[in-house]
Design an enzyme around this catalytic site. Structure first.
Site, PDB file in Angstrom:
ATOM      1  N   ASN A 144     -29.931  15.156   3.985  1.00  0.00           N
ATOM      2  CA  ASN A 144     -29.683  16.185   4.992  1.00  0.00           C
ATOM      3  C   ASN A 144     -28.802  17.287   4.433  1.00  0.00           C
ATOM      4  O   ASN A 144     -27.949  17.060   3.578  1.00  0.00           O
ATOM      5  CB  ASN A 144     -29.047  15.563   6.250  1.00  0.00           C
ATOM      6  N   PHE A 177     -22.997  21.228   9.363  1.00  0.00           N
ATOM      7  CA  PHE A 177     -22.079  21.228  10.519  1.00  0.00           C
ATOM      8  C   PHE A 177     -22.597  22.093  11.674  1.00  0.00           C
ATOM      9  O   PHE A 177     -21.878  22.958  12.199  1.00  0.00           O
ATOM     10  CB  PHE A 177     -20.670  21.716  10.136  1.00  0.00           C
ATOM     11  N   SER A 196     -18.271  16.584   3.077  1.00  0.00           N
ATOM     12  CA  SER A 196     -19.667  16.947   3.315  1.00  0.00           C
ATOM     13  C   SER A 196     -20.125  17.865   2.181  1.00  0.00           C
ATOM     14  O   SER A 196     -19.405  18.791   1.799  1.00  0.00           O
ATOM     15  CB  SER A 196     -19.815  17.672   4.647  1.00  0.00           C
ATOM     16  N   ASN A 244     -22.503  19.985   2.357  1.00  0.00           N
ATOM     17  CA  ASN A 244     -23.335  21.075   2.881  1.00  0.00           C
ATOM     18  C   ASN A 244     -22.581  22.307   3.379  1.00  0.00           C
ATOM     19  O   ASN A 244     -23.165  23.181   3.993  1.00  0.00           O
ATOM     20  CB  ASN A 244     -24.239  20.534   3.994  1.00  0.00           C
ATOM     21  N   THR A 245     -21.271  22.332   3.174  1.00  0.00           N
ATOM     22  CA  THR A 245     -20.498  23.540   3.450  1.00  0.00           C
ATOM     23  C   THR A 245     -19.930  23.980   2.113  1.00  0.00           C
ATOM     24  O   THR A 245     -19.163  23.239   1.503  1.00  0.00           O
ATOM     25  CB  THR A 245     -19.360  23.252   4.464  1.00  0.00           C
ATOM     26  N   LYS A 286     -11.986  11.246   5.115  1.00  0.00           N
ATOM     27  CA  LYS A 286     -13.320  10.784   4.706  1.00  0.00           C
ATOM     28  C   LYS A 286     -13.663  11.367   3.343  1.00  0.00           C
ATOM     29  O   LYS A 286     -13.624  12.586   3.151  1.00  0.00           O
ATOM     30  CB  LYS A 286     -14.369  11.194   5.737  1.00  0.00           C
ATOM     31  N   ASN A 322     -19.031   9.418   2.452  1.00  0.00           N
ATOM     32  CA  ASN A 322     -19.947  10.417   2.991  1.00  0.00           C
ATOM     33  C   ASN A 322     -21.261  10.360   2.192  1.00  0.00           C
ATOM     34  O   ASN A 322     -21.432   9.483   1.346  1.00  0.00           O
ATOM     35  CB  ASN A 322     -19.307  11.802   2.893  1.00  0.00           C
TER      36      ASN A 322
END
Ligand SMILES: Cc1cc2nc3c(=O)[nH]c(=O)nc-3n(C[C@H](O)[C@H](O)[C@H](O)COP(=O)(O)O)c2cc1C
Length: 367
Positions: free
Chosen positions: A120, A124, A185, A187-188, A228, A257
């Site tokens: 994925n 966010f 994460s 994805n940022t 995390k 994560n």
């Protein structure tokens, strides 16, 4: 079985096999169930399993069982009652950011079914911290502990990250049983740099200062803050992260994560494997266990760990506890195994705990 044979094929093939649409419809259904007491009760009757041996007390919070829903599934907290009715012992909402944001363009969620994995790059997508606070302020009160995962808005520069996390933390302070600081994460852009010593030091220091301010203003206790981390950190980097956590009295670690690694995916269409984003599910199991073991060893088992990554069977759950986790979370396993897995895991943990307790009491009798 019913889920894998019947419901999963329907869910996966409806909406032209679009993974995110299947997720949205399922969440929508659970949100409806959450708002209708009788329906939630029926769900509880069908799925939830409770047993005193499953109870955990941690951070001053009572968890009815150690199995939680991982962050990202219910970012805006729309289906808390349904998660409780399915038998989860806690739920982690979010990741939320200070600014509401749409996330990355679609498609951004991909199934690697033969490996029970997902990739994925949601980025966010969420309605913002204030919207979550408004929802949580409305009755009914959540029936299970609610963790809230905080991240950085895409709009906010990395140097201003603390302001973004702090604003979300302040607005949600009254509603979280614990807070997860998500710096992992993929994805940022730049987010994972917050795991570096200097950034992390400033972020954790600033959030703990805010924690003291908010708790003093209420005459209460600071909230448990957990960090995390990513599975892609080197072991040395994890050790450094643990030092910074200790310096700021962080209450626990959430490991792990999603991963940027693409190893262990034989037979997957290279174009699919090359999709950018974080990998979750079965291929993550080994590294997740390694990281949990490392953290438990480095902290002599004194820092509570929420173990997450590739758990889909009772054996996976037992292995994660054995590695040193105190609580567990699942995401991808739920997509492939269905909601029955929550009860299956909890039944097995209860039987296991009960067996241990008998051994313990016999041991103490004999001495
Ligand atoms: C679609 C998707 C979205 C996710 N969103 C978040 C998120 O917003 N915040 C977060 O901390 N983790 C997020 N995660 C990571 C999960 O919480 C979990 O750490 C990871 O998927 C490993 O667990 P699993 O193998 O059981 O899925 C997401 C995972 C998936 C698959």
């Amino acid at each position: 079985m019913l889920y894998q044979r019947l419901l999963r094929p329907i869910l996966f093939s409806l909406w032209h096999g679009d993974a995110e649409q299947a997720h949205e419809r399922t969440l929508g259904l659970l949100a409806i169930l959450s708002r209708r007491r009788a329906l939630a009760d029926a769900l509880r009757h069908a799925y939830a399993y409770s047993h005193p041996a499953l109870e955990r007390r941690l951070f001053g919070i009572r968890f009815p069982n150690p199995l939680g829903l991982a962050a990202g599934m219910d970012k805006d907290g729309v289906a808390i009652a349904a998660w409780a009715a399915l038998g989860f012992g806690f739920v982690e909402l979010g990741t939320v950011t200070w600014y509401a944001q749409p996330g990355n363009p679609r498609p951004r969620l991909f199934r690697l079914s033969q490996h029970q994995a997902l990739i994925n790059r949601m980025g966010f997508n969420n309605a913002g911290a204030a919207a979550l606070a408004a929802r949580l302020a409305e009755p009914p009160f959540p029936p299970i502990p609610v963790g809230i995962s905080l991240g950085k808005s895409r709009l906010t520069a990395l140097e201003k990250a603390l302001d973004d996390y702090r604003a979300s933390f302040r607005s949600l302070f009254d509603y979280g049983s614990y807070f997860a600081i998500n710096v992992s994460s993929p994805n940022t852009p730049g987010l994972r740099e917050l795991q570096d010593r200097e950034h992390l030091d400033a972020l954790l220091g600033g959030l703990q200062a805010e924690n003291r301010t908010q708790s003093r203003a209420r005459g209460g206790k600071p909230r448990p803050l957990l960090l995390k981390i990513a599975p892609d950190l080197s072991d040395d980097a994890i050790t450094e992260v643990l030092q910074v956590c200790a310096e700021h009295a962080i209450d626990g670690l959430i490991a792990v994560n999603t991963s940027l690694s693409r190893t262990g995916l034989p037979g997957v269409d290279p174009a699919l494997a090359a999709q950018s984003g974080g990998l979750s599910g079965k291929p993550l199991t080994t590294r997740a266990l390694e990281v949990v073991r490392l953290v438990a060893r480095e902290t002599q088992g004194r820092l509570p760990i929420i173990g997450v990554g590739g758990i889909s069977t009772p054996d996976d759950a037992l292995r994660m506890l054995d590695a040193g986790a105190t609580l567990l979370q699942i995401y991808t396993g739920l997509v492939y195994e269905g909601p029955g897995m929550v009860g299956r895991i909890n039944r097995r943990l209860a039987a296991h705990n009960a067996a241990f307790r008998i051994q313990d009491s016999e041991f103490s009798k004999g001495n």
